[in-house]
Design a protein around this motif. Structure first.
Motif: not given
Length: 575
Positions: A265-269
């Motif tokens: 997943x993306x870092x922010x997620x």
């Protein structure tokens, strides 16, 4: 081998023997509970308030707004809070007018600690010995045979592990790129240079400015064309891997990519789903928040509040508040989202620095305080623009503190505040822990029925650990028996001190006794002067049970009801 060490230590002269000095590394007493209600801590909290107010009034903390919290993992609220708002902020046109526990700050490189906490939630340290290129295949460069031999100009990514990136031992440069905000306008040359240096950027962006300071002009083919729209690609290492810690934001940018690969997943997620939401961190985020929620000295551009650091977000992009930082600290100490065994492995030094009181973890900056005893403070500091911050954890006490600063000279101010807090809080935590331990475990434990006449008396003094001041087994003085076993004739040369082992189960808690401590003369070198407690601890064993093993039975309030010196196969009720 253990008996050999015993003989070595016993060979030291009697003049070198003292009964203070060589506890095991770690907690001297069980961690304090109900810290905010403890009268000892309340007294020291008043002293801390007085010291911080004094520093504001005498100009030691000029032109800053800041928030301080002291917290314990044993409480869901902070034990101490102090908040100060600089006058220009009170009269400013953007941001909050009054700093409080929910005011948002940029926390800079403390973001690295949050990034590593995310790793810990994904089984953490198991990845530390794996090559980073396994998860970021773009790093697998096709070098020519000549380049493969050139260890100076080409970083050998096949050698770099995730753990080396996490502990700043990959040999990487500090940053791969830096963009100076176009809206920033600062008047004089010195301030311009400071801004460039604070940004950890390439001085080549200002080569025309720096030529008057002795820097040569850059040839046309070396003038920077990268950095403003895409990263500069710097291949050369500063050192081999695991040579020495060298701080690198770029390393944590890469670790962000590793985390995305592992977490799919993306870092922010990942940050939201595995940390911010589970801990209910309502005043923490990665994207630039509503300015009305934050303290903003001067304006959004000059303070760097509104600056998006892009790909380096895992290294320094997070915003948070004092309350959320304390919640994060409690989560680390109590292993809220992480297996306790992983936490224990994570809270350890990985490398030394040239300072005897400063070690490096992943990415811990570990400071050793020697008063009132050795206490290792696991910290992380962060700086970006006019913001500076730190979080400081004491695993010995299951407690910590956080400092968030906004304003001029913020890094120095954060360090100054941190020293003020540590100098008061660390001795206070030890004093509270000692007092509570004496109440919970102190007194006499005895069994006098039948032919048995056994007793142990537990006290405390100013040194580490609970003191076994009297110990009788079957009417025999066990302290004299231990002296005979150790070949000691001077009773003042033997000490029996109990420290928590870290092992506990409902209704029972284990302690270890440092039965015989030897200190060297004050002018002894590091070999003679080192503590041997960790080597000698289990050197006396009876029936396959070590003499240092003590176990307390507890009531529902956590107070001892009996004591078992396990090697003697007896349980002594508390009198």
């Amino acid at each position: 081998m253990r008996s050999l060490w015993t003989l070595l230590v016993l060979a030291l002269s009697a003049e070198a023997i003292r009964t203070t000095g060589c506890p095991l590394l770690g907690p001297a007493f069980p961690a304090p509970i109900a810290l905010s209600a403890d009268p000892i801590f309340s007294r020291e909290a008043e002293e801390l308030t007085s010291k911080l107010n004094e520093a504001i009034e005498d100009g030691s903390l000029p032109a800053i707004s800041f928030a301080v919290q002291v917290f314990s993992s044993e409480e869901d609220h902070s034990a101490f809070g102090f908040y100060h708002t600089d006058d220009p902020v009170k009269l400013g046109s953007v941001g909050v007018r009054e700093v409080d526990e929910d005011t948002m700050f940029r926390i800079g490189s403390i973001s690295k600690l949050w990034t590593m906490f995310l790793f810990m939630t994904l089984e953490g340290t198991r990845y530390f010995h794996e090559p980073v290129s396994k998860y970021v295949p773009e790093l697998r460069m096709e070098y020519s045979p000549a380049q493969e031999k050139d260890k100076i100009n080409y970083l050998q990514w096949s050698d770099v592990t995730i753990g080396e990136l996490a502990s700043h031992q990959a040999g990487l440069a500090r940053d791969c790129m830096m963009i100076i905000p176009p809206t920033t306008r600062v008047g004089d040359v010195k301030k311009k240079l400071n801004l460039i240096l604070d940004a950890f950027g390439d001085l080549g962006f200002k080569s025309d400015l720096l030529q008057s300071m002795g820097f040569p002009s850059l040839p046309k083919n070396e003038q920077l064309t990268c950095g403003s729209e895409y990263p500069c690609d710097r291949k050369d290492p500063l050192t081999p891997t695991s040579q020495t810690p060298i701080y690198s934001n770029a390393g944590y940018q890469i670790l962000g990519y590793v985390l995305e690969s592992i977490g799919k997943a993306d870092y922010e997620d990942i940050l939201m789903d595995r940390l911010i939401k589970p801990l209910n961190l309502t005043q923490s985020c990665l994207k630039i928040p509503d300015p009305s929620l934050a303290v903003i000295p001067y304006n959004e551009s000059f303070s760097w509040f509104g600056y998006d650091i892009g790909g380096e977000a895992p290294a320094g992009g997070i915003f948070s508040s004092a309350n959320d930082m304390a919640t994060f600290g409690r989560a680390v100490l109590s292993s809220t989202l992480v297996d306790p065994a992983v936490t224990r492995r994570w809270l350890k030094p990985v490398a030394h620095t040239s300072s005897l009181q400063h070690s490096v973890g992943a990415p811990w900056e570990i400071y050793t305080f020697l008063t009132p005893r050795r206490v290792d403070l696991y910290t992380k500091a962060g700086d970006i623009g006019l913001y500076s911050s730190s979080i400081d954890l004491s695993p010995d006490h299951n407690a910590g503190f956080t400092v968030l600063v906004a304003g001029g000279n913020s890094h120095a101010m954060t360090s100054t505040i941190g020293e003020i807090v540590a100098d008061i809080v660390l001795p206070a935590l030890d004093e509270v822990a000692r007092s509570q331990a004496l109440e919970r475990f102190g007194g006499t434990y005895a069994l006098t029925s039948g032919s048995s006449n056994s007793s142990i008396t537990i006290t405390a003094d100013d040194e580490a650990g609970l003191v076994v001041s009297v110990w009788t087994s079957n009417s025999v003085d066990m302290i004299e028996s231990l002296m005979a076993l150790q070949g000691v004739t001077d009773r003042s040369a033997i000490s029996i001190r109990l420290q928590p082992s870290g092992l506990a189960t409902p209704g029972r808690i284990s302690f270890l006794a440092v039965i015989y401590t030897i200190d060297a003369p004050e002018d002894a070198g590091p070999i003679v002067g080192s503590c041997f407690s960790w080597i000698l601890l289990d050197s006396l064993v009876y029936g396959n049970v070590g003499l240092p093993e003590f176990e307390f039975a507890l009531n529902h309030d956590g107070h001892a009801t009996s004591l078992s010196p396990r090697a003697l196969r007896v349980t002594l009720p508390r009198v």
